[in-house]
Write an enzyme that holds these catalytic residues in place. Structure first.
Site, PDB file in Angstrom:
ATOM      1  N   HIS A 165      41.881  39.236  51.201  1.00  0.00           N
ATOM      2  CA  HIS A 165      42.839  39.785  50.252  1.00  0.00           C
ATOM      3  C   HIS A 165      42.856  41.313  50.262  1.00  0.00           C
ATOM      4  CE1 HIS A 165      42.599  35.762  47.832  1.00  0.00           C
ATOM      5  NE2 HIS A 165      43.275  35.657  48.969  1.00  0.00           N
TER       6      HIS A 165
ATOM      7  N   THR B  40      33.626  30.708  43.829  1.00  0.00           N
ATOM      8  CA  THR B  40      35.083  30.607  43.880  1.00  0.00           C
ATOM      9  C   THR B  40      35.539  29.328  43.193  1.00  0.00           C
ATOM     10  OG1 THR B  40      37.037  30.475  45.312  1.00  0.00           O
ATOM     11  CG2 THR B  40      34.993  29.559  46.191  1.00  0.00           C
TER      12      THR B  40
END
Length: 241
Positions: A120, A190
């Site tokens: 990202h 996550t």
């Protein structure tokens, strides 16, 4: 058997490992999650109003200021024991472990991990909003909110992946290859709901271990689930492995 003992044995036996880290790992260092950053002046704005190319073009100074505030907050945090344990393992076993992260804070890199695949992007870095012309590269950007090319006006923007944008092709391809070829993947901190990153855990041919104090959407894909934080579990299972 203690699950961390079993995990330690799996790590020792694995020739190729991947660690996929998410926001929960950074939160242990005090990094606010994306939506936790929606405070103060920004509390009344949805993430999509602050993290899209369209939002930046419409209100570049406003969006730039929000990212500058996030950058300032991240400069005050440091890698924790989990980040350091990963980097130490990589120093002891060059080329054996690949770090793939959804986090933009650069904590893995600051801990000393080499060749991190930041799917990202990295919030501390900038890039050009539009493809750069020769004039953009010929001289430093003119300072401003945001900085811009002094000739064509092309704006600088945070080097992160915004809503509606594709992940960086090179990093994603490398992450997919590492996931496919590894013997063991540790999915750390996550939620498992953000794709395509979460899909890496379902694509691997190796064992999958979820390390998370909370339930995640990838628990069903795991060969082993360790209920604990990265800072507590990783130093234990990576030491002497």
């Amino acid at each position: 058997m203690d699950v961390t003992v079993e995990l330690h044995q799996w790590i020792r036996a694995a020739a190729r490992l991947v660690i996929l880290s998410g926001a929960g790992m950074s939160a242990e260092s005090g990094v606010p999650t994306f939506r936790d950053a929606q405070t103060g002046l920004w509390a009344n704005f949805r993430p999509e109003e602050l993290a899209t190319p369209e939002a930046f073009r419409a209100r570049p100074a406003f969006v730039w200021d929000w990212y500058e505030e996030r950058r300032a907050r991240m400069r005050d945090v440091a890698p924790h024991a989990g980040h350091l344990a990963i980097a130490d393992f990589q120093r002891r076993h060059p080329g054996r472990l690949t770090v793939v992260t959804q986090n933009v804070d650069g904590l893995h890199q600051r801990a000393g991990s080499p060749d991190v695949l930041a799917l990202h992007g990295q919030i501390a870095q900038d890039t050009w909003l539009d493809p750069p012309r020769p004039c953009c590269e010929a001289a430093p950007p003119v300072p401003g909110r945001p900085p811009a090319c002094g000739v064509c006006g092309n704006l600088r923007r945070p080097a992160v992946v915004w809503f509606g944008e594709m992940l960086p092709a090179r990093e994603l391809a490398q992450a997919e290859r590492a996931a496919r070829d590894c013997d063991l993947m540790l999915v750390v901190g996550t939620s498992g709901v953000v794709y395509p990153a979460a899909g890496l855990a379902r694509a691997t041919r190796g064992r999958v271990v979820v390390i998370n104090p909370h339930e995640s959407d990838l628990d069903d894909a795991a060969d082993l689930v360790v209920r604990g934080t990265a800072a507590a579990v990783l130093p234990k299972v990576l030491a002497d492995a």
